[in-house]
Enzyme design. Structure first.
Site, PDB file in Angstrom:
ATOM      1  N   ARG A 206       0.757  -1.136  -0.069  1.00 25.45           N
ATOM      2  CA  ARG A 206      -0.003  -0.133  -0.094  1.00 25.45           C
ATOM      3  C   ARG A 206       0.999   1.274   0.111  1.00 25.45           C
ATOM      4  NH1 ARG A 206      -3.325  -3.049  -1.415  1.00 25.45           N
ATOM      5  NH2 ARG A 206      -5.435  -3.429  -0.644  1.00 25.45           N
ATOM      6  N   GLU A 235      -3.949   7.226  -4.965  1.00 21.95           N
ATOM      7  CA  GLU A 235      -4.514   6.636  -6.407  1.00 21.95           C
ATOM      8  C   GLU A 235      -5.648   6.983  -6.638  1.00 21.95           C
ATOM      9  OE1 GLU A 235      -3.714   2.377  -6.382  1.00 21.95           O
ATOM     10  OE2 GLU A 235      -1.749   2.704  -5.542  1.00 21.95           O
ATOM     11  N   HIS A 252      -0.319  -0.259  -9.920  1.00 23.54           N
ATOM     12  CA  HIS A 252      -1.025  -1.059  -8.694  1.00 23.54           C
ATOM     13  C   HIS A 252      -1.465  -2.354  -9.502  1.00 23.54           C
ATOM     14  CE1 HIS A 252      -3.412  -1.193  -4.685  1.00 23.54           C
ATOM     15  NE2 HIS A 252      -3.133  -2.115  -5.156  1.00 23.54           N
TER      16      HIS A 252
END
Length: 381
Positions: A206, A235, A252
């Site tokens: 993360r 994000e 990601h």
């Protein structure tokens, strides 16, 4: 029965059409109005599931097709009597392959052999434990840190300070905001400022696990480390300057093999069936297409080093995803967030290493061991 789902969860109609009526929306755009008359909510990590979203709805089951639960307010769900389920381990192999593939390319870019390097793994969960085993079998020295697991009695774990001295640091922890084992800015400014120039930092957990402002400062300073980021604060809008300072950046997608994503769908489908007392009518194998690459063959004279890295990069080469993300960073600011999400939504079909059978002639026991360690199926002749 009404089901509201993130439109990017794969195979939702195939698994859930027999359960109820399905309506899909972009995950970041699911609103209280969408779920007000829904019975079931299916999400990924980009949809915050909390009181604000669900209060006043008739939702009784939330399934998240992800390993983590940091986007789900489990305390609220429990207090509201809402059942929830995640998909632990669904994409663990995919993330291991991402790290292994990235290290393979970095070995060429930076001029080192994998066996020369030590790796510090921060977090020995589903991903970290598999990565530890794979890298150790590749001949790398591996040290893992995981205070919650150490407290629970797991052995062969190391202090964070010692793990952070390794040549490569790979982060695999959930985002934990409170309690004794918080992970927000686990890699603090003090830690980041002390990263050496010969170190490699990979974050595929993360974005908030590390202090991005501190990392940007360190990368601007003398003798910076080599950094690979798959996750970012804020994000889908990411720090363009920070991305430009990193060796590789990806949108990601570390866990984005088709096999891993569909496994997540299957796991929450099974949990829902148990919750509502329905038989499990569908299995992952019914829906997975034939992999585009099924076999690789190496002759008896193939150099083991070359064969290992060729196999890895044939299945996953980080440079492809890095190039795609960097192209979006040249767009006007107001378009970059949408472009980031589009890269994830339209991500190519990437299959796991386990889908590839490798044919080896002449034994090569060491090569066979290493290929098996990272997940390939081996057949010797």
């Amino acid at each position: 029965m009404k089901i509201v789902a993130d439109e990017n969860i794969p195979l939702v109609p195939q698994f859930f059409a027999s359960v109820g009526e399905i309506q899909t929306y972009p995950g970041r755009e699911i609103t209280p109005e969408h779920v007000q008359d829904a019975d079931i909510l299916l999400v990924r990590s980009i949809t915050p599931v909390n009181r604000q979203l669900l209060e006043g709805s008739r939702v009784k089951f939330v399934g998240t097709a992800t390993i983590g639960l940091d986007h789900v307010d489990t305390d609220y769900l429990e207090s509201a009597g809402i059942m929830y389920s995640n998909a632990p381990g669904c994409n663990a192999s995919a993330v291991v392959e991402y790290v292994v593939g990235t290290l393979s390319v970095l070995a060429d870019d930076l001029g080192f052999d994998l066996e020369e390097k030590s790796v510090g793994i921060v977090g020995r969960g589903q991903i970290g434990s598999r990565l530890e085993k794979a890298l150790a079998n590749l001949g790398m020295t591996v040290k893992s840190n995981d205070p919650p697991r150490e407290q629970a009695g797991e052995e062969n774990l190391f202090p964070l300070e010692e793990v952070l001295q390794c040549d490569v640091i790979s982060i695999h922890v959930p985002l934990v905001e409170d309690g004794p084992f918080q992970t927000r800015h686990l890699l603090s400014r003090d830690i980041i400022e002390n990263l050496r120039g010969d170190q490699i930092l990979i974050n595929s957990s993360r974005g908030d696990v590390l202090d991005e402002a501190a990392l940007k400062d360190r990368l601007k300073a003398e003798n910076p480390p080599s950094v690979v980021l798959d996750v970012f604060n804020g994000e889908p809008v990411i720090d363009v300057e920070l991305a430009g300072l990193c060796h590789f950046v990806t949108p990601h997608i570390a866990g984005y093999t088709l096999d891993g994503k569909v496994a997540g769908t299957e796991m929450i489908y099974k949990s829902l069936c148990r919750f509502i007392g329905l038989p499990e009518r569908h299995k992952l194998g019914q829906f997975l297409p034939e992999p585009p690459l099924k076999k690789l063959a190496f002759s008896a004279g193939a150099d083991p080093f070359w064969a290992l890295h060729t196999a890895i990069r044939t299945c996953y080469d980080v440079r492809h995803d890095d190039s795609n993300l960097r192209r979006t960073l040249r767009l006007p600011a107001e378009q970059r967030g949408k472009a980031f999400d589009e890269l994830r939504k339209k991500y190519r079909v990437r299959r796991g290493f386990e889908q590839v059978k490798i044919m080896l002639k002449g034994g090569k026991a060491e090569l066979q061991s290493k290929l098996s360690a990272v997940g390939f199926n081996i057949q010797s002749k």
